[in-house]
Design an enzyme around this catalytic site. Structure first.
Site, short mmCIF file in Angstrom:
data_model
loop_
_atom_site.label_atom_id
_atom_site.label_comp_id
_atom_site.label_asym_id
_atom_site.label_seq_id
_atom_site.Cartn_x
_atom_site.Cartn_y
_atom_site.Cartn_z
N CYS A 197 1.40 8.14 -2.20
CA CYS A 197 2.03 7.34 -1.16
C CYS A 197 3.42 6.87 -1.58
O CYS A 197 4.31 7.67 -1.83
CB CYS A 197 1.09 6.19 -0.77
SG CYS A 197 1.47 5.37 0.78
N HIS A 198 3.63 5.56 -1.71
CA HIS A 198 4.92 5.00 -2.09
C HIS A 198 5.11 4.92 -3.61
O HIS A 198 6.18 4.54 -4.08
CB HIS A 198 5.09 3.59 -1.50
CG HIS A 198 5.33 3.58 -0.02
ND1 HIS A 198 4.32 3.77 0.90
CD2 HIS A 198 6.47 3.40 0.69
CE1 HIS A 198 4.84 3.70 2.12
NE2 HIS A 198 6.14 3.49 2.03
N ALA A 199 4.10 5.27 -4.39
CA ALA A 199 4.16 5.16 -5.85
C ALA A 199 5.34 5.90 -6.49
O ALA A 199 5.85 5.45 -7.51
CB ALA A 199 2.85 5.61 -6.48
N TRP B 107 8.30 5.69 -5.95
CA TRP B 107 9.44 4.78 -6.15
C TRP B 107 9.52 4.37 -7.62
O TRP B 107 10.59 4.27 -8.20
CB TRP B 107 9.29 3.53 -5.29
CG TRP B 107 9.98 3.59 -3.97
CD1 TRP B 107 11.00 4.42 -3.59
CD2 TRP B 107 9.71 2.75 -2.86
NE1 TRP B 107 11.36 4.15 -2.29
CE2 TRP B 107 10.60 3.13 -1.83
CE3 TRP B 107 8.82 1.72 -2.63
CZ2 TRP B 107 10.60 2.50 -0.58
CZ3 TRP B 107 8.82 1.10 -1.40
CH2 TRP B 107 9.70 1.48 -0.38
#
Length: 180
Positions: free
Chosen positions: A106-108, A110
């Protein structure tokens, strides 16, 4: 194998922590919750508070060499908090420096961008990160799960909670191949 699951004190998407964690346990591994603070972390179901989970180790005291691999669950806030914590970023980078496998959903990614480990890699994520990943030198693809064997380690990435079964199966298989 001991597998580190890195999360900030708040903002982790609960299902992206609990499903890969349970898959690791079911496969006979020892999942270890690492955070930037001791105590508990707060899980979220999207924007709503969910359960809390006890922290096993604090990132400033944890060492990548005591783990066979690293899992980075998503949630929007979780990696945003982690990427501003120098010790968390150094912990993530250490897995790459030591050639240990890493999985992120997912957003990991970043946090991976902040650790400067995506350049030259092909990965996937939540779609809104694709520009950030490209700007950091990665190639972004829209796939359920992507394995990138680059240099001396493996990176497994997935897009979202709907991909969790494939993510868990793939990261466990890749971690086992890497020597776990």
């Amino acid at each position: 194998m001991r597998i580190a699951f890195l999360s900030a004190p708040e903002g982790v998407e609960q299902v992206e922590l609990t499903e890969p964690w349970q898959a690791a346990k079911d496969a006979g591994h020892e999942p270890v919750l690492v955070s930037t603070q001791s105590g508990e972390i707060q899980g979220f179901n999207h924007l709503d508070k969910a359960d809390t989970f006890p922290v096993d180790e604090v990132v400033g005291e944890a060492s990548a060499d005591s783990f066979g691999g690293l899992v980075l669950p998503g949630g929007v806030a979780n990696p945003d908090f982690l990427r501003t914590d120098e010790k968390a970023v150094a912990f993530v980078k250490a897995f790459f420096d030591q050639g240990r496998p890493v999985a992120a959903i997912c957003h990991a990614p970043w946090t991976l961008i902040e650790a400067d480990v995506v350049r030259g890699r092909v990965l996937t994520s939540w779609p809104s990160l694709q520009t950030d990943l490209r700007n950091a030198g990665a190639t972004w693809v829209d796939e359920q799960v992507k394995v990138c064997d680059h240099g001396n380690n493996v990176l497994v990435t997935s897009r979202k909670p709907d991909d969790l079964q494939a993510f868990s199966e793939t990261y466990l298989a890749e971690f086992a191949k890497a020597g776990g």
